[in-house]
Design an enzyme around this catalytic site. Structure first.
Site, short mmCIF file in Angstrom:
data_model
loop_
_atom_site.label_atom_id
_atom_site.label_comp_id
_atom_site.label_asym_id
_atom_site.label_seq_id
_atom_site.Cartn_x
_atom_site.Cartn_y
_atom_site.Cartn_z
N GLU A 119 0.71 -1.23 0.03
CA GLU A 119 -0.16 0.03 -0.01
C GLU A 119 0.89 1.20 0.00
O GLU A 119 0.53 2.06 0.60
CB GLU A 119 -0.98 -0.04 1.31
CG GLU A 119 -1.81 -1.42 1.35
CD GLU A 119 -2.82 -1.40 2.56
OE1 GLU A 119 -3.67 -1.93 2.49
OE2 GLU A 119 -2.33 -0.87 3.71
N GLU A 176 -7.27 -7.29 -1.50
CA GLU A 176 -7.80 -7.22 0.01
C GLU A 176 -9.14 -6.88 -0.31
O GLU A 176 -9.55 -5.72 -0.33
CB GLU A 176 -6.81 -6.27 0.74
CG GLU A 176 -5.62 -6.67 1.17
CD GLU A 176 -5.21 -5.70 2.24
OE1 GLU A 176 -5.88 -4.95 2.77
OE2 GLU A 176 -3.79 -5.78 2.48
#
Length: 514
Positions: A119, A176
């Site tokens: 991320e 995710e």
């Protein structure tokens, strides 16, 4: 991916740097940290592996999995190409990658892809950083597909050239898809609607995309490993990482599990094999905490102070080695010669209690694991404390990380006595759980206790706090013995007399999330 069938299963595995290198230059890949054994087990049961080696992993884990000793450097810039950071990453990867490389798919292993950091588009402090991590992987023998993961807004900053860019909660592969959410102390227990989750999974698969369910199996932030959030205010995460996942933190089935089975069975056009039997849970009843010892009586026997004119933050508190203290509590003690007003000026991280003499017991409630504040996560006293307008000086500083060796020594300290009718901590309380037969999973309920930590056979089960939402702590059967089991509770304030062993968890009042 590769020659796998149209519908195959893989596991997505984070590698926590802070556990594998708890002190600079001291690496641990043994016992529960045996990564090779874990990856080999995945292969044995037919799972492919998408490895997420970091160095940063987030995962609502203390400092996002980065070791706290990095913060000894006052100029440290985490997740950048700052020399002090990259040198530490290189040393870690030099130990990690020889374990990983032989287990790649092209070498006969289960690893089919490797994530480059995690991320980074949401952080994006250094345009050269992702290229650095990519080359750190390639130069050490990673040959499988490289991947990145980010939200939609972070994709333009978090990808690497030549890698597959994956969105969270959106195709091409949903790296995710959040099946639930984590909880913070003082907040609700978050629950996601099962039907809505399954409908979204179905729509993603219909588009021909792959999906990673985060989380499929809930977990537990044992010990002091839970992280924290800091947006408008600091919020520490609870011990449980059940996450309202498809499987609970104890491995039990949920409605999400059975609804997903129905969906997958419909997709492949045939019934799925029967799921394994779940492990039964035990209710061992009330456990009496019959002995206690004040923290002040423990200090002279077990703890040697660091003497310093000025306060020292936890990470720079040099004890037996140069790596400082990572977790737990620090006690700062000094002498004052009058009364007045104490002022912290925001130099207490995160929570302090004052006692006469003057003693300040400071708790690290968990370092922020996500966002732009990673470099400011030093704990303990990070600056001067003022009495009226005068900074306090000449401290004795005691480390209370409460590692297993400390807990084993604690049982031999003189001064344990019967628990009085009323007592206010900080103190340690001791009791015994007797198990007649083969131990089973259970949950400990601490009604009547205020805030502290539970240890079972010297293992740190995690934090409890009466503000909730979590009211029970998961105690796995492998931590228990047939016969006598020692329970020690470190209570900061108001102690109870008993704790309850129950067979059903209670994670708090529910708030449903759309």
């Amino acid at each position: 991916l590769h020659d796998s069938p149209p519908f195959s299963l893989s596991s997505s595995g984070y590698v926590p740097w802070n556990l594998h290198e708890p002190a600079r230059g001291k690496f641990d890949f043994s016992r529960n940290l045996d990564l090779e054994a874990f990856l080999s087990l995945a292969a044995k049961i037919g799972l492919w592996v998408i490895l997420r080696p970091g160095p940063y992993i987030c995962s609502e884990w203390d400092l996002g999995g980065l070791p706290s000793w990095l913060l000894q450097d006052p100029e440290m810039q985490l997740r950048t190409t700052y020399k002090g950071f990259t040198e530490a990453v290189d040393a870690y990867f030099d130990h990690l990658m020889p374990i990983v490389v032989p287990l790649q798919y092209k070498k006969g292993g289960p690893i089919i892809a490797v994530q480059v950091e995690n991320e980074y588009g949401s952080y994006a402090k250094d345009p050269n950083y992702m290229t650095y991590v990519k080359m750190a992987l390639l130069s050490r023998g990673i040959v499988e597909m490289l991947m990145t993961s980010d939200n939609k807004n972070g994709l333009s900053f978090g990808f690497v050239e030549g890698g597959m860019c994956l969105w969270e909660n959106q195709p091409k592969m949903v790296m995710e898809y959040w099946t639930g959410w984590f909880d913070n102390w003082g907040g609700p227990h978050y629950v996601f609607d099962a039907d809505e989750m399954v409908n979204t999974v179905a729509s993603i698969l219909k588009l021909g995309a792959s999906i990673n369910l985060y989380m499929f199996h809930g977990g537990t932030n044992f010990g002091f490993m839970s992280g924290a959030l800091e947006s408008d205010e600091y919020k520490s995460d609870v011990t449980s990482y059940d996450y309202d996942a498809v499987l609970t933190e104890a491995g039990d089935y949920t409605s999400k599990f059975f609804k997903l089975r129905q969906l997958f069975s419909m997709i492949i056009g045939q019934p799925l094999p029967l799921p394994p039997m779940i492990e039964s849970k035990a209710s061992y009843g009330a456990i009496l905490l019959h002995q206690y010892i004040s923290l002040w009586d423990v200090i002279p026997s077990l703890l040697q102070p660091v003497k310093s004119e000025f306060p020292i933050n936890m990470e720079n508190l040099h004890l037996n080695d140069s790596s400082g203290q990572s977790y737990g509590y620090v006690l700062y003690e000094t002498v004052i010669f009058g009364g007045g007003h104490l002022h912290s000026r925001d130099h207490i991280r995160d929570r302090a209690q004052g006692f006469r003499q003057l003693r300040l017991l400071v708790e690290n409630r968990g370092r922020v694991n996500y966002g732009l504040a990673l470099n400011e996560q030093r704990k303990g006293l990070i600056g001067d404390i003022f009495l009226n307008k005068t900074p306090l000086r000449n401290f004795k500083i005691y480390s209370l990380e409460m590692k297993p060796g400390f807990m084993k020594s604690l049982r031999h300290v003189a001064g344990w006595s019967a628990v009085p009718d009323y007592f206010v901590g900080p103190a340690f309380f001791r009791g015994r759980l007797w198990i007649e037969h083969q131990p089973q999973d259970t949950f400990l309920k601490l009604q009547g206790w205020e805030k502290g930590v539970v240890f079972v056979n010297s293992r740190n089960l995690g934090r409890y706090w009466k503000i909730g939402p979590q009211e029970t702590l998961y105690l796995p059967a492998p931590w228990l013995w047939k016969g006598s089991n020692e329970i020690i509770i470190f209570e900061e304030r108001t102690a109870g007399r008993i704790i309850q062993s129950v067979d059903i968890p209670y994670l708090g009042r529910t708030q449903y999330v759309d």
